[in-house]
Every structure is written in C-alpha cells, then in structure tokens.
Design a protein around this motif. Structure first.
Motif, PDB file in Angstrom:
ATOM      1  N   LEU A  17      11.029  -3.835  39.441  1.00 50.81           N
ATOM      2  CA  LEU A  17      11.851  -4.945  39.926  1.00 50.81           C
ATOM      3  C   LEU A  17      11.195  -6.246  39.484  1.00 50.81           C
ATOM      4  CD1 LEU A  17      14.392  -5.223  41.777  1.00 50.81           C
ATOM      5  CD2 LEU A  17      12.820  -5.641  43.667  1.00 50.81           C
ATOM      6  N   ARG A  18      12.005  -7.217  39.141  1.00 51.88           N
ATOM      7  CA  ARG A  18      11.464  -8.530  38.802  1.00 51.88           C
ATOM      8  C   ARG A  18      12.066  -9.578  39.743  1.00 51.88           C
ATOM      9  NH1 ARG A  18      11.980 -11.722  33.073  1.00 51.88           N
ATOM     10  NH2 ARG A  18      14.101 -12.092  33.885  1.00 51.88           N
ATOM     11  N   LEU A  19      11.205 -10.205  40.491  1.00 54.20           N
ATOM     12  CA  LEU A  19      11.608 -11.284  41.375  1.00 54.20           C
ATOM     13  C   LEU A  19      11.445 -12.614  40.659  1.00 54.20           C
ATOM     14  CD1 LEU A  19       9.889 -10.116  44.692  1.00 54.20           C
ATOM     15  CD2 LEU A  19      12.135  -9.494  43.775  1.00 54.20           C
ATOM     16  N   SER A  20      12.340 -13.540  40.956  1.00 60.78           N
ATOM     17  CA  SER A  20      12.289 -14.857  40.352  1.00 60.78           C
ATOM     18  C   SER A  20      12.063 -15.917  41.419  1.00 60.78           C
ATOM     19  CB  SER A  20      13.601 -15.170  39.618  1.00 60.78           C
ATOM     20  OG  SER A  20      13.835 -14.238  38.583  1.00 60.78           O
ATOM     21  N   CYS A  21      11.334 -16.948  41.046  1.00 60.31           N
ATOM     22  CA  CYS A  21      11.106 -18.108  41.902  1.00 60.31           C
ATOM     23  C   CYS A  21      11.474 -19.329  41.073  1.00 60.31           C
ATOM     24  CB  CYS A  21       9.655 -18.159  42.346  1.00 60.31           C
ATOM     25  SG  CYS A  21       9.227 -19.622  43.316  1.00 60.31           S
ATOM     26  N   THR A  22      12.519 -20.004  41.481  1.00 59.87           N
ATOM     27  CA  THR A  22      13.051 -21.114  40.702  1.00 59.87           C
ATOM     28  C   THR A  22      13.098 -22.379  41.547  1.00 59.87           C
ATOM     29  OG1 THR A  22      14.434 -19.571  39.461  1.00 59.87           O
ATOM     30  CG2 THR A  22      15.032 -21.886  39.354  1.00 59.87           C
ATOM     31  N   ALA A  23      12.859 -23.509  40.897  1.00 59.41           N
ATOM     32  CA  ALA A  23      13.038 -24.802  41.540  1.00 59.41           C
ATOM     33  C   ALA A  23      13.807 -25.700  40.578  1.00 59.41           C
ATOM     34  CB  ALA A  23      11.696 -25.423  41.897  1.00 59.41           C
ATOM     35  N   SER A  24      14.656 -26.529  41.116  1.00 61.55           N
ATOM     36  CA  SER A  24      15.471 -27.391  40.262  1.00 61.55           C
ATOM     37  C   SER A  24      14.686 -28.564  39.706  1.00 61.55           C
ATOM     38  CB  SER A  24      16.690 -27.894  41.036  1.00 61.55           C
ATOM     39  OG  SER A  24      16.267 -28.624  42.167  1.00 61.55           O
ATOM     40  N   GLU A  25      13.594 -28.919  40.383  1.00 63.54           N
ATOM     41  CA  GLU A  25      12.835 -30.089  39.959  1.00 63.54           C
ATOM     42  C   GLU A  25      12.013 -29.773  38.711  1.00 63.54           C
ATOM     43  OE1 GLU A  25      13.075 -30.090  44.478  1.00 63.54           O
ATOM     44  OE2 GLU A  25      12.700 -28.651  42.866  1.00 63.54           O
ATOM     45  N   ARG A  26      12.027 -30.701  37.744  1.00 64.42           N
ATOM     46  CA  ARG A  26      11.268 -30.522  36.513  1.00 64.42           C
ATOM     47  C   ARG A  26       9.769 -30.466  36.794  1.00 64.42           C
ATOM     48  NH1 ARG A  26      14.049 -31.611  31.817  1.00 64.42           N
ATOM     49  NH2 ARG A  26      12.172 -32.276  30.751  1.00 64.42           N
ATOM     50  N   LYS A  27       9.337 -31.105  37.859  1.00 58.34           N
ATOM     51  CA  LYS A  27       7.914 -31.147  38.159  1.00 58.34           C
ATOM     52  C   LYS A  27       7.388 -29.836  38.716  1.00 58.34           C
ATOM     53  CE  LYS A  27       8.812 -33.342  42.638  1.00 58.34           C
ATOM     54  NZ  LYS A  27       8.552 -34.525  43.478  1.00 58.34           N
ATOM     55  N   PHE A  28       8.251 -28.835  38.833  1.00 55.26           N
ATOM     56  CA  PHE A  28       7.805 -27.513  39.298  1.00 55.26           C
ATOM     57  C   PHE A  28       6.656 -27.011  38.445  1.00 55.26           C
ATOM     58  CE2 PHE A  28       7.929 -24.013  41.887  1.00 55.26           C
ATOM     59  CZ  PHE A  28       8.333 -22.817  41.309  1.00 55.26           C
ATOM     60  N   ILE A  29       6.644 -27.416  37.174  1.00 56.83           N
ATOM     61  CA  ILE A  29       5.593 -26.987  36.266  1.00 56.83           C
ATOM     62  C   ILE A  29       4.236 -27.561  36.690  1.00 56.83           C
ATOM     63  CG2 ILE A  29       5.785 -28.904  34.626  1.00 56.83           C
ATOM     64  CD1 ILE A  29       5.390 -26.844  32.390  1.00 56.83           C
TER      65      ILE A  29
END
Length: 122
Positions: A17-29
């Motif tokens: 299984l692959r879980l994803s963690c996403t944020a809309s903000e560009r600064k997530f990096i």
C-alpha cells in the motif's frame, strides 16, 4: 501548512500500500515530514520521516525498516509512505505531520493531518 493523508483502505496480509501526504502550500518542501500510526488501544507510534527540501534523507525505526519506505515528490508537494508485505498488526490510523526538522518525536511536529485508516485482514 495543512497536510492531508490519503491512500488508506482495507487490504489483505501480504499486499502493499502507498499512502500519500499532500499539502497545497508550495512551502511544504521546507518541512520535514513524519509518519505516525495509532492502533486501537495503543499509543501513537513513529514509523518514519524524511528531511525537508529535495534531500532523500530518511529515517525509519528498526521495527519497520525493510517494509516501510518514505519518499518525497517535490513537484507534486507529496510525501509517500510505502508499506510492503502488510501484516494484520499494521492495522492503524496513519498520520503525517510537518516539522521544521526531522524528529522521531511527535511533539516536534507542528502540523498534522486527519489520518487515514489502514485495515489489514489476515
């Protein structure tokens, strides 16, 4: 930043299984991202982290090393938790969280997602 997990579900033992963690903000990096899980009746458990930026530096505890893998796709503002050879004991709610630095401690993480349920049937 506001992380959001996805990819959980009901799977069979032995599956991946692959879980994803996403944020809309560009600064997530600019944030390190940690993964934690909490099984029913148990305390929250650290299962992996990846450093901020485009580095591939990760740390995973021995308890999951070899089956769990953390990676980042900076272009997609997404961090992944790959879980191989799933076991019923992996059943838990999985959370991702963002911090200014890598840590195994949940107290270091400022921003948390709502979690995604993973249920592994035997």
């Amino acid at each position: 930043v506001q992380p959001e997990e996805s990819g959980g579900g009901l799977v069979r033992a032995g599956d991946s299984l692959r879980l994803s963690c996403t944020a809309s903000e560009r600064k997530f990096i600019d944030y390190a991202v940690g993964w934690f899980r909490q099984a029913p009746g148990k305390e929250q458990e650290f299962v992996g982290t990846i450093d901020y930026g485009t580095t591939t530096t990760t740390y995973l505890p021995d308890s999951v090393k070899g089956r769990f893998h953390v990676s980042r796709d900076s272009a997609k503002n997404t961090v992944y938790l790959q879980i191989d050879t799933l076991e019923p004991e992996d059943t838990a709610v999985y959370y991702c969280a963002a911090s200014r630095y890598m840590s195994i401690h949940e107290s270091a993480y400022e921003f948390w997602g709502q979690g995604t349920q993973v249920t592994v049937s035997s």
